[in-house]
Write an enzyme that holds these catalytic residues in place. Sequence first.
Site, mmCIF file in Angstrom:
data_model
loop_
_atom_site.group_PDB
_atom_site.id
_atom_site.type_symbol
_atom_site.label_atom_id
_atom_site.label_comp_id
_atom_site.label_asym_id
_atom_site.label_seq_id
_atom_site.Cartn_x
_atom_site.Cartn_y
_atom_site.Cartn_z
ATOM 1 N N SER A 84 5.069 -4.455 -4.334
ATOM 2 C CA SER A 84 5.608 -4.018 -5.633
ATOM 3 C C SER A 84 5.239 -5.074 -6.617
ATOM 4 O O SER A 84 5.215 -4.735 -7.869
ATOM 5 C CB SER A 84 6.998 -3.476 -5.760
ATOM 6 O OG SER A 84 7.722 -4.361 -5.001
ATOM 7 N N GLU A 96 3.836 0.869 5.929
ATOM 8 C CA GLU A 96 3.871 2.410 5.333
ATOM 9 C C GLU A 96 3.267 3.256 6.367
ATOM 10 O O GLU A 96 2.288 2.889 6.894
ATOM 11 C CB GLU A 96 3.635 2.606 3.813
ATOM 12 C CG GLU A 96 4.510 1.546 2.995
ATOM 13 C CD GLU A 96 3.996 1.966 1.562
ATOM 14 O OE1 GLU A 96 3.163 2.830 1.210
ATOM 15 O OE2 GLU A 96 4.357 0.912 0.725
ATOM 16 N N GLU A 148 12.391 6.027 1.539
ATOM 17 C CA GLU A 148 12.309 5.939 -0.052
ATOM 18 C C GLU A 148 12.202 7.278 -0.494
ATOM 19 O O GLU A 148 11.334 8.071 0.111
ATOM 20 C CB GLU A 148 11.352 5.024 -0.371
ATOM 21 C CG GLU A 148 11.147 4.907 -1.780
ATOM 22 C CD GLU A 148 10.357 3.805 -2.104
ATOM 23 O OE1 GLU A 148 9.978 3.738 -3.744
ATOM 24 O OE2 GLU A 148 9.871 3.047 -1.663
#
Length: 178
Positions: free
Chosen positions: A14, A83, A150
């Site tokens: 991020s 991920e 998330e």
Amino acid sequence: RRSSDLDAILVGDSLGMVVAGDADTLRVSLDQMEYHTRIVAKGVQKALLMSDLPFGSYEQSPAQALASATRLMKAGADIVKLEGGEAMVETVAYLSARAVPVCAHIGLTPQYVRQFGGFKRQGKTPEAAARLLQDAIAFAEAGARIVLMEAIPSPLASEITQNIAVPTIGIGAGPGTD
């Protein structure tokens, strides 16, 4: 806060959005993650240092993932985060068998933002919720040390936490995580 007061620190991809001003995380390179991990590691006293494997650095093969994870661990990461769902279970098992601790990230996975059509809550339908539960179980069985969820419904995060033997972390997943 001082790093001595924290349990864990994440060097996240991020940084592409927060530091570089990009619209998503997809442009972040392994070189950038390695650099930022090395810098953060210098200030970490006792916290677990987690570092993201960026988009394109692990999806091709488990061997590619190991090479990328090795760079981040040599830079100071204690655990790497990747991920994905079912397609990444083999990679998690491969890394875990080779002394690389892994955090598996499910739900809203920012590297999949273009597939999702934006940053959207996941696991809203019974089918999608069942898939996320199965992904979490498979990751835990494959050797993931942590499962990060998330932007999923709170009851689903609680159900996943109750059904796997590894700690869970929630980002917008309610209070039912570890």
